[in-house]
Scaffold this motif. Structure first.
Motif, PDB file in Angstrom:
ATOM      1  N   PRO A  66       1.923  -4.944  -5.940  1.00  0.00           N
ATOM      2  CA  PRO A  66       0.871  -5.919  -5.633  1.00  0.00           C
ATOM      3  C   PRO A  66      -0.364  -5.305  -4.984  1.00  0.00           C
ATOM      4  CG  PRO A  66       2.736  -6.177  -4.132  1.00  0.00           C
ATOM      5  CD  PRO A  66       3.151  -5.190  -5.174  1.00  0.00           C
ATOM      6  N   PHE A  67      -0.191  -4.145  -4.314  1.00  0.00           N
ATOM      7  CA  PHE A  67      -1.308  -3.499  -3.622  1.00  0.00           C
ATOM      8  C   PHE A  67      -1.306  -2.004  -3.931  1.00  0.00           C
ATOM      9  CE2 PHE A  67       0.504  -6.761  -0.664  1.00  0.00           C
ATOM     10  CZ  PHE A  67      -0.472  -7.734  -0.861  1.00  0.00           C
ATOM     11  N   SER A  68      -2.492  -1.401  -3.868  1.00  0.00           N
ATOM     12  CA  SER A  68      -2.578   0.049  -4.026  1.00  0.00           C
ATOM     13  C   SER A  68      -2.086   0.731  -2.752  1.00  0.00           C
ATOM     14  CB  SER A  68      -4.024   0.464  -4.309  1.00  0.00           C
ATOM     15  OG  SER A  68      -4.822   0.263  -3.147  1.00  0.00           O
ATOM     16  N   GLU A  69      -1.764   2.015  -2.859  1.00  0.00           N
ATOM     17  CA  GLU A  69      -1.309   2.774  -1.691  1.00  0.00           C
ATOM     18  C   GLU A  69      -2.381   2.807  -0.604  1.00  0.00           C
ATOM     19  OE1 GLU A  69       1.511   4.167  -0.638  1.00  0.00           O
ATOM     20  OE2 GLU A  69       2.485   3.197  -2.337  1.00  0.00           O
ATOM     21  N   SER A  70      -3.639   2.969  -1.009  1.00  0.00           N
ATOM     22  CA  SER A  70      -4.726   3.043  -0.021  1.00  0.00           C
ATOM     23  C   SER A  70      -4.890   1.707   0.707  1.00  0.00           C
ATOM     24  CB  SER A  70      -6.037   3.445  -0.699  1.00  0.00           C
ATOM     25  OG  SER A  70      -6.393   2.511  -1.710  1.00  0.00           O
ATOM     26  N   PHE A  71      -4.696   0.596  -0.004  1.00  0.00           N
ATOM     27  CA  PHE A  71      -4.806  -0.733   0.613  1.00  0.00           C
ATOM     28  C   PHE A  71      -3.674  -0.932   1.620  1.00  0.00           C
ATOM     29  CE2 PHE A  71      -4.703  -5.418   0.684  1.00  0.00           C
ATOM     30  CZ  PHE A  71      -6.060  -5.711   0.779  1.00  0.00           C
ATOM     31  N   LEU A  72      -2.474  -0.494   1.260  1.00  0.00           N
ATOM     32  CA  LEU A  72      -1.331  -0.614   2.170  1.00  0.00           C
ATOM     33  C   LEU A  72      -1.504   0.270   3.401  1.00  0.00           C
ATOM     34  CD1 LEU A  72       1.665  -0.723  -0.341  1.00  0.00           C
ATOM     35  CD2 LEU A  72       0.941  -2.557   1.195  1.00  0.00           C
ATOM     36  N   GLN A  73      -2.112   1.422   3.221  1.00  0.00           N
ATOM     37  CA  GLN A  73      -2.370   2.301   4.368  1.00  0.00           C
ATOM     38  C   GLN A  73      -3.395   1.682   5.313  1.00  0.00           C
ATOM     39  OE1 GLN A  73      -1.059   5.277   5.531  1.00  0.00           O
ATOM     40  NE2 GLN A  73       0.527   4.760   4.035  1.00  0.00           N
ATOM     41  N   LYS A  74      -4.359   0.993   4.735  1.00  0.00           N
ATOM     42  CA  LYS A  74      -5.410   0.368   5.542  1.00  0.00           C
ATOM     43  C   LYS A  74      -4.881  -0.843   6.300  1.00  0.00           C
ATOM     44  CE  LYS A  74     -10.184  -1.311   5.122  1.00  0.00           C
ATOM     45  NZ  LYS A  74     -11.293  -1.585   4.167  1.00  0.00           N
ATOM     46  N   TYR A  75      -4.004  -1.617   5.644  1.00  0.00           N
ATOM     47  CA  TYR A  75      -3.471  -2.842   6.248  1.00  0.00           C
ATOM     48  C   TYR A  75      -1.943  -2.730   6.319  1.00  0.00           C
ATOM     49  CZ  TYR A  75      -8.178  -4.427   5.066  1.00  0.00           C
ATOM     50  OH  TYR A  75      -9.536  -4.536   4.947  1.00  0.00           O
ATOM     51  N   LYS A  76      -1.483  -1.974   7.299  1.00  0.00           N
ATOM     52  CA  LYS A  76      -0.063  -1.624   7.385  1.00  0.00           C
ATOM     53  C   LYS A  76       0.834  -2.797   7.764  1.00  0.00           C
ATOM     54  CE  LYS A  76      -0.934   3.246   8.357  1.00  0.00           C
ATOM     55  NZ  LYS A  76      -0.749   4.375   9.288  1.00  0.00           N
ATOM     56  N   PHE A  77       0.257  -3.903   8.223  1.00  0.00           N
ATOM     57  CA  PHE A  77       1.054  -5.068   8.612  1.00  0.00           C
ATOM     58  C   PHE A  77       1.542  -5.875   7.404  1.00  0.00           C
ATOM     59  CE2 PHE A  77      -3.382  -6.302   8.461  1.00  0.00           C
ATOM     60  CZ  PHE A  77      -3.349  -7.455   7.695  1.00  0.00           C
ATOM     61  N   LEU A  78       1.000  -5.610   6.212  1.00  0.00           N
ATOM     62  CA  LEU A  78       1.430  -6.352   5.025  1.00  0.00           C
ATOM     63  C   LEU A  78       2.924  -6.137   4.793  1.00  0.00           C
ATOM     64  CD1 LEU A  78      -1.599  -5.636   2.677  1.00  0.00           C
ATOM     65  CD2 LEU A  78      -0.945  -7.870   3.589  1.00  0.00           C
ATOM     66  N   LYS A  79       3.631  -7.224   4.488  1.00  0.00           N
ATOM     67  CA  LYS A  79       5.087  -7.170   4.364  1.00  0.00           C
ATOM     68  C   LYS A  79       5.508  -7.147   2.896  1.00  0.00           C
ATOM     69  CE  LYS A  79       6.272  -9.524   8.690  1.00  0.00           C
ATOM     70  NZ  LYS A  79       6.961 -10.697   9.284  1.00  0.00           N
ATOM     71  N   LEU A  80       6.230  -6.101   2.528  1.00  0.00           N
ATOM     72  CA  LEU A  80       6.811  -5.986   1.198  1.00  0.00           C
ATOM     73  C   LEU A  80       8.276  -5.614   1.341  1.00  0.00           C
ATOM     74  CD1 LEU A  80       4.028  -3.951  -0.660  1.00  0.00           C
ATOM     75  CD2 LEU A  80       4.415  -6.411  -0.787  1.00  0.00           C
ATOM     76  N   SER A  81       9.038  -5.815   0.269  1.00  0.00           N
ATOM     77  CA  SER A  81      10.432  -5.376   0.277  1.00  0.00           C
ATOM     78  C   SER A  81      10.477  -3.852   0.189  1.00  0.00           C
ATOM     79  CB  SER A  81      11.175  -5.990  -0.911  1.00  0.00           C
ATOM     80  OG  SER A  81      10.777  -5.346  -2.119  1.00  0.00           O
ATOM     81  N   LYS A  82      11.668  -3.299   0.290  1.00  0.00           N
ATOM     82  CA  LYS A  82      11.812  -1.836   0.233  1.00  0.00           C
ATOM     83  C   LYS A  82      11.435  -1.277  -1.133  1.00  0.00           C
ATOM     84  CE  LYS A  82      16.794  -2.345  -0.580  1.00  0.00           C
ATOM     85  NZ  LYS A  82      18.132  -2.141   0.022  1.00  0.00           N
ATOM     86  N   ARG A  83      11.340  -2.148  -2.150  1.00  0.00           N
ATOM     87  CA  ARG A  83      10.862  -1.659  -3.448  1.00  0.00           C
ATOM     88  C   ARG A  83       9.473  -2.218  -3.781  1.00  0.00           C
ATOM     89  NH1 ARG A  83      15.880  -4.070  -7.008  1.00  0.00           N
ATOM     90  NH2 ARG A  83      15.323  -6.276  -7.075  1.00  0.00           N
ATOM     91  N   ASN A  84       8.715  -2.520  -2.709  1.00  0.00           N
ATOM     92  CA  ASN A  84       7.300  -2.905  -2.820  1.00  0.00           C
ATOM     93  C   ASN A  84       7.077  -4.175  -3.637  1.00  0.00           C
ATOM     94  OD1 ASN A  84       6.318  -0.827  -1.212  1.00  0.00           O
ATOM     95  ND2 ASN A  84       6.171   0.586  -2.936  1.00  0.00           N
ATOM     96  N   THR A  85       7.918  -5.171  -3.420  1.00  0.00           N
ATOM     97  CA  THR A  85       7.725  -6.472  -4.050  1.00  0.00           C
ATOM     98  C   THR A  85       7.508  -7.524  -2.965  1.00  0.00           C
ATOM     99  OG1 THR A  85      10.136  -6.706  -4.118  1.00  0.00           O
ATOM    100  CG2 THR A  85       9.034  -5.993  -6.151  1.00  0.00           C
ATOM    101  N   LEU A  86       7.013  -8.674  -3.382  1.00  0.00           N
ATOM    102  CA  LEU A  86       6.735  -9.774  -2.460  1.00  0.00           C
ATOM    103  C   LEU A  86       7.976 -10.642  -2.281  1.00  0.00           C
ATOM    104  CD1 LEU A  86       3.339 -10.666  -4.133  1.00  0.00           C
ATOM    105  CD2 LEU A  86       3.556  -9.732  -1.820  1.00  0.00           C
ATOM    106  N   ILE A  87       8.198 -11.116  -1.063  1.00  0.00           N
ATOM    107  CA  ILE A  87       9.349 -11.971  -0.767  1.00  0.00           C
ATOM    108  C   ILE A  87       8.861 -13.341  -0.307  1.00  0.00           C
ATOM    109  CG2 ILE A  87      11.421 -12.294   0.633  1.00  0.00           C
ATOM    110  CD1 ILE A  87      11.692  -9.951  -1.260  1.00  0.00           C
ATOM    111  N   TYR A  88       9.393 -14.382  -0.947  1.00  0.00           N
ATOM    112  CA  TYR A  88       9.087 -15.767  -0.571  1.00  0.00           C
ATOM    113  C   TYR A  88      10.374 -16.373  -0.018  1.00  0.00           C
ATOM    114  CZ  TYR A  88       7.426 -20.611  -1.043  1.00  0.00           C
ATOM    115  OH  TYR A  88       7.047 -21.911  -0.798  1.00  0.00           O
ATOM    116  N   ASP A  89      10.390 -16.643   1.285  1.00  0.00           N
ATOM    117  CA  ASP A  89      11.592 -17.243   1.867  1.00  0.00           C
ATOM    118  C   ASP A  89      11.248 -17.968   3.160  1.00  0.00           C
ATOM    119  OD1 ASP A  89      11.167 -15.151   3.651  1.00  0.00           O
ATOM    120  OD2 ASP A  89      13.298 -14.672   3.847  1.00  0.00           O
ATOM    121  N   ARG A  90      12.248 -18.684   3.661  1.00  0.00           N
ATOM    122  CA  ARG A  90      12.170 -19.333   4.967  1.00  0.00           C
ATOM    123  C   ARG A  90      13.381 -18.899   5.780  1.00  0.00           C
ATOM    124  NH1 ARG A  90      11.737 -23.832   1.620  1.00  0.00           N
ATOM    125  NH2 ARG A  90      13.804 -24.471   2.351  1.00  0.00           N
TER     126      ARG A  90
END
Length: 412
Positions: free
Chosen positions: A373-397
């Motif tokens: 969902p994001f480039s490596e440089s974007f993830l480095q810039k905004y390190k608080f973004l949450k992804l799974s261990k395989r860099n996917t998005l998680i939708y849960d409660r």
């Protein structure tokens, strides 16, 4: 060039990924867990922004910045000037104030702002009315009741963001009542099967079509696990034709009822859809249509569960689902489907996510690749973004037994 605040939803990483289906990473100038500042070349009207927001599931509000790096003593004067300049010709200046991230004593601050604005506007000969109840921010129903999305009134936001104070005017607000209406008023609902939230369906469609304000070569949205038709309904509201199928005739017939209802309710006479009863592993679409289609689907998440499964049950379920998807994705590759957005089951254990094992390897063998969902440089810039261990998005409660992993897959 204009700068806008996108006020993010609870799952801010998903909200950000969806915003990037409309804009480029470099368009996001600042980002945190609540707000994204997006620079947009075009100057949109309120009506255009509200239309955009109506098709975005992960953003609560969009507001346009009109002043930034403001000192607190100057706030009242800046807002007064803005109200006179933009609404001074109205019979009465109607406005509301929101205060975001300004603590402590925001209640006292709000009271002073409202009283002083009213007094100063009246002193200059303008009739005015503020909509705040006490010292509270404006509630969403008031925004729509008072038509603050039009030129009849406005909502001003005082926002502290990255240690700067910004002033912005709300251009569009997420209409919660509309989401509820199409979720709970549709003729067919089946809570026993688990239902995809309309907001998540919107997000997934946007991740699939990667629109940049236009549909890029996407002719149809296809949902081979369509259930009651939530994805098809949201696609119709975005102006997209759709093809749906489900292995259950009860679900596919329900989806037809829901699609007929939404077409009539929203007067979508130009939208076409086709729904049938079919096993997803035997997906039937002609190859020409398949090559200009995007699959957006809530995949099979396993049987309904009241309790978290043990390891034995989890492994058994994993193998069953993996076999189903091996056949399904093989069929998609055979038809030439270029892009797929799918949700996979995810379990939470000791604050860790347990993902569908073997899925990525299987998909790659078939000839697809996973999109980050994001480039490596974007993830480095905004390190608080949450992804799974395989860099996917998680939708849960927190209270969910089975969550959703959102995976975007494309041809190599």
């Amino acid at each position: 060039m204009s700068r806008y605040f996108f006020h993010l939803g609870r799952l801010y990483s998903i909200s950000t990924a969806e915003i990037l289906s409309f804009f480029n990473e470099e368009d996001i100038k600042t980002l945190n867990e609540k707000l994204a500042v997006v620079e947009i070349e075009k100057n949109f009207t309120k009506h255009e922004i509200q239309n955009l927001l109506d098709r975005i599931g992960g953003t609560i509000k969009i507001s346009k910045i009109f002043a930034e790096n403001i000192e607190i003593p100057d706030i009242n004067e800046k807002i007064k000037e803005y109200l006179i300049r933009n609404y001074g010709n109205n019979p009465k200046i109607i406005f509301g104030i929101n205060i975001i991230n300004l603590n402590p004593n925001s209640g006292v601050f709000m009271e002073n702002i409202l009283k002083n604005l009213k007094k100063d506007l009246q002193k200059e000969g303008f009739s005015c009315r503020y909509l705040n109840k006490g010292t509270k921010n404006i509630e969403i129903p008031i925004y729509f009741k008072e038509k603050l999305f039009s030129d009849k009134g406005t909502e001003i936001n005082i926002i502290k963001n990255d240690n700067k104070i910004y002033l912005s005017e709300s251009q569009g607000v997420q209409d919660i009542d509309e989401y509820s209406k199409r979720d709970f008023s549709k003729p067919f609902r089946d809570p026993t099967t688990g239902m995809l939230p309309p907001k998540l369906a919107q997000i997934m469609i946007n991740l699939g079509i990667n629109s940049k304000f236009k549909i890029q070569n996407s002719k149809f949205i296809v949902d081979p696990f369509c259930g009651s038709g939530t994805v098809l309904m949201e696609a119709a509201l975005m102006g997209l034709d759709s093809i749906g199928s489900d292995i259950s005739s009860v679900q596919s017939n329900g989806a037809i009822l829901n699609m007929q209802w939404i077409k009539n309710y929203f007067n979508l006479s130009n939208i076409s859809f086709d729904v049938n009863t079919k096993d997803a592993r035997n997906l039937q679409i002609d190859r020409k249509t398949a090559k200009t289609s995007v699959i957006v689907t809530e995949g099979y998440l396993g049987p309904p569960r009241k309790f978290a499964p043990d390891k034995t049950e989890m492994d058994r379920s994993n193998n069953q689902i993996l076999l189903l998807y091996k056949n399904f994705f093989g069929r998609c590759q055979e038809l030439g489907i270029p892009k797929i957005v799918i949700t996979l089951p995810v379990f939470r254990k000791d604050r860790e996510y347990i993902l569908l094992k073997g899925f990525f390897e299987m998909v790659k063998k078939i000839g697809y690749e996973i999109q980050n969902p994001f480039s490596e440089s974007f993830l480095q810039k905004y390190k608080f973004l949450k992804l799974s261990k395989r860099n996917t998005l998680i939708y849960d409660r927190e209270d969910q037994i089975v969550g959703r992993e959102i995976v975007v897959i494309s041809n190599r």
